[in-house]
Design a protein around this motif. Structure first.
Motif, mmCIF file in Angstrom:
data_model
loop_
_atom_site.group_PDB
_atom_site.id
_atom_site.type_symbol
_atom_site.label_atom_id
_atom_site.label_comp_id
_atom_site.label_asym_id
_atom_site.label_seq_id
_atom_site.Cartn_x
_atom_site.Cartn_y
_atom_site.Cartn_z
ATOM 1 N N UNK A 149 0.575 -1.239 -0.009
ATOM 2 C CA UNK A 149 0.019 0.041 0.050
ATOM 3 C C UNK A 149 0.815 1.389 -0.066
ATOM 4 N N UNK A 150 2.037 1.193 0.704
ATOM 5 C CA UNK A 150 2.733 2.415 0.767
ATOM 6 C C UNK A 150 3.450 2.663 -0.725
ATOM 7 N N UNK A 151 3.667 1.569 -1.283
ATOM 8 C CA UNK A 151 4.191 1.859 -2.914
ATOM 9 C C UNK A 151 3.077 2.390 -3.871
ATOM 10 N N UNK A 152 1.675 1.832 -3.608
ATOM 11 C CA UNK A 152 0.750 2.402 -4.257
ATOM 12 C C UNK A 152 0.476 3.941 -3.977
ATOM 13 N N UNK A 168 -7.939 4.401 -0.644
ATOM 14 C CA UNK A 168 -7.730 2.994 -0.262
ATOM 15 C C UNK A 168 -8.758 2.221 0.479
ATOM 16 N N UNK A 169 -9.154 1.102 -0.013
ATOM 17 C CA UNK A 169 -10.062 0.286 0.646
ATOM 18 C C UNK A 169 -9.625 -0.671 1.525
ATOM 19 N N UNK A 170 -10.488 -1.108 2.538
ATOM 20 C CA UNK A 170 -9.978 -1.904 3.498
ATOM 21 C C UNK A 170 -9.237 -1.725 4.642
ATOM 22 N N UNK A 171 -8.938 -0.224 4.937
ATOM 23 C CA UNK A 171 -7.860 0.171 5.918
ATOM 24 C C UNK A 171 -8.353 -0.555 7.369
ATOM 25 N N UNK A 172 -9.465 -0.902 7.676
ATOM 26 C CA UNK A 172 -9.739 -1.251 9.141
ATOM 27 C C UNK A 172 -9.163 -2.640 9.265
ATOM 28 N N UNK A 173 -9.158 -3.404 8.265
ATOM 29 C CA UNK A 173 -8.620 -4.687 8.168
ATOM 30 C C UNK A 173 -9.307 -5.671 9.175
ATOM 31 N N UNK A 174 -10.774 -5.562 8.992
ATOM 32 C CA UNK A 174 -11.499 -6.240 10.191
ATOM 33 C C UNK A 174 -11.271 -6.003 11.382
ATOM 34 N N UNK A 175 -11.067 -4.733 11.849
ATOM 35 C CA UNK A 175 -10.673 -4.342 13.271
ATOM 36 C C UNK A 175 -9.182 -4.497 13.651
ATOM 37 N N UNK A 176 -8.476 -5.073 13.048
ATOM 38 C CA UNK A 176 -7.095 -5.429 13.399
ATOM 39 C C UNK A 176 -6.211 -4.175 13.370
ATOM 40 N N UNK A 177 -6.616 -3.148 12.488
ATOM 41 C CA UNK A 177 -5.560 -2.102 12.405
ATOM 42 C C UNK A 177 -5.842 -1.235 13.774
ATOM 43 N N UNK A 178 -6.822 -1.191 14.488
ATOM 44 C CA UNK A 178 -6.879 -0.553 15.658
ATOM 45 C C UNK A 178 -6.788 -1.351 16.927
ATOM 46 N N UNK A 186 0.676 -7.094 6.905
ATOM 47 C CA UNK A 186 -0.089 -6.208 6.209
ATOM 48 C C UNK A 186 -0.905 -5.163 7.015
ATOM 49 N N UNK A 187 -1.161 -5.338 8.245
ATOM 50 C CA UNK A 187 -1.823 -4.588 9.129
ATOM 51 C C UNK A 187 -0.733 -3.465 9.529
ATOM 52 N N UNK A 188 0.495 -4.016 9.835
ATOM 53 C CA UNK A 188 1.376 -2.990 9.998
ATOM 54 C C UNK A 188 1.713 -2.043 9.042
ATOM 55 N N UNK A 189 1.547 -2.512 7.514
ATOM 56 C CA UNK A 189 1.932 -1.450 6.378
ATOM 57 C C UNK A 189 0.510 -0.568 6.285
ATOM 58 N N UNK A 190 -0.786 -1.213 6.775
ATOM 59 C CA UNK A 190 -1.964 -0.244 6.920
ATOM 60 C C UNK A 190 -1.852 0.773 7.957
ATOM 61 N N UNK A 213 -13.704 0.117 6.006
ATOM 62 C CA UNK A 213 -12.878 1.405 5.959
ATOM 63 C C UNK A 213 -12.182 1.991 4.655
ATOM 64 N N UNK A 214 -12.723 3.194 4.451
ATOM 65 C CA UNK A 214 -12.343 4.044 3.260
ATOM 66 C C UNK A 214 -11.342 5.112 3.536
ATOM 67 N N UNK A 215 -10.101 5.083 3.323
ATOM 68 C CA UNK A 215 -9.254 6.167 3.616
ATOM 69 C C UNK A 215 -9.134 6.852 2.090
ATOM 70 N N UNK A 216 -9.558 8.194 2.136
ATOM 71 C CA UNK A 216 -9.597 9.019 1.023
ATOM 72 C C UNK A 216 -8.590 10.348 1.092
ATOM 73 N N UNK A 217 -8.046 10.870 0.210
ATOM 74 C CA UNK A 217 -7.210 12.085 0.381
ATOM 75 C C UNK A 217 -7.225 12.936 -1.060
ATOM 76 N N UNK A 218 -7.378 14.078 -0.909
ATOM 77 C CA UNK A 218 -7.095 15.014 -2.060
ATOM 78 C C UNK A 218 -5.523 15.380 -2.018
ATOM 79 N N UNK A 219 -5.177 15.239 -3.378
ATOM 80 C CA UNK A 219 -3.840 16.010 -3.614
ATOM 81 C C UNK A 219 -3.908 17.238 -3.916
ATOM 82 N N UNK A 220 -3.295 18.107 -3.122
ATOM 83 C CA UNK A 220 -3.406 19.466 -3.066
ATOM 84 C C UNK A 220 -2.633 20.292 -4.542
#
Length: 220
Positions: A149-152, A168-178, A186-190, A213-220
């Motif tokens: 994901x960091x390369x993406x 980015x889709x799936x950033x919660x990783x079924x609750x494992x991210x928190x 994979x969770x460490x990378x998220x 979990x949907x992580x969104x960001x606008x490029x300035x």
């Protein structure tokens, strides 16, 4: 984990009910249901209805004409993106498995999209993305290998025009991210991705609690 009491239980229950209602708010058509069935048969996880509706909304808000997708699957997310894009827009979608892309072609056709609305590129995302044009995309949707994901993110920043969106889709990783336990790779990378996007000086981020979990960001 401490026990929830009275009002806390009510709030939690109401929130879960509200999230479930929101996730099913936008109905899906026959083409999307067909694509979901193919994904289930192949053991693939598709974006939720709520995530798809958010993708559709974000593509429309960006007035997206050129979209890059990492992870074609069987076409569920692609149909939502195409519905939100401009009528002359083209979705470039990358997947390691050409067989899945054949299902996506059928799903796009069943949804009423002309063949020239999508460009299918088989292959590993990090081999394909460097061949795409700098600044040539309005939106990049990432639903591929979480360990990459960091390369993406780095590739997305190159591909996007100013004002473009990376998602980015799936950033919660079924609750494992928190979760406080020691995470798999994979969770460490998220977690690293979330931190990088939040701390970036060139991105304006938001984390949407839809689907997984949907992580969104606008490029300035």
């Amino acid at each position: 984990m401490r026990r929830l009491r009275g009002q806390e239980r009510a709030i939690t229950g109401n929130r879960q009910t509200s999230w479930a209602f929101a996730d099913a708010f936008v109905a899906e058509d026959e083409a999307l249901r067909w694509a979901r069935d193919r994904a289930e048969e192949a053991g693939l996880r598709s974006v939720s209805s709520g995530t798809g509706a958010a993708l559709r909304l974000l593509a429309a808000a960006a007035d997206a004409k050129a979209v890059a997708e990492i992870g074609t699957g069987t076409g569920v997310s692609g149909i939502h993106l195409l519905h939100g894009m401009r009528p002359d827009g083209v979705l470039t979608t990358v997947d390691l498995e050409p067989e899945r892309q054949q299902f996506a072609r059928q799903a796009f056709r069943a949804a009423g999209f002309a063949g020239n609305r999508a460009r299918f590129i088989p292959g590993r995302a990090l081999d394909v993305l460097p061949r795409l044009a700098d600044g040539g995309y309005d939106l990049v949707f990432c639903d591929g290998d979480r360990t990459e994901c960091l390369d993406y993110l780095a590739e997305s920043l190159r591909l996007l025009r100013p004002g473009g969106l990376v998602i980015f889709e799936g950033v919660f990783a079924d609750g494992r991210t928190v979760d406080s336990s020691t995470p798999p790779t994979e969770v460490q990378r998220l977690r690293e991705l979330l931190r990088a996007v939040r701390e970036s000086t060139v991105l304006l981020p938001s984390l949407l609690p839809v689907g997984d979990g949907l992580l969104c960001a606008v490029k300035r």
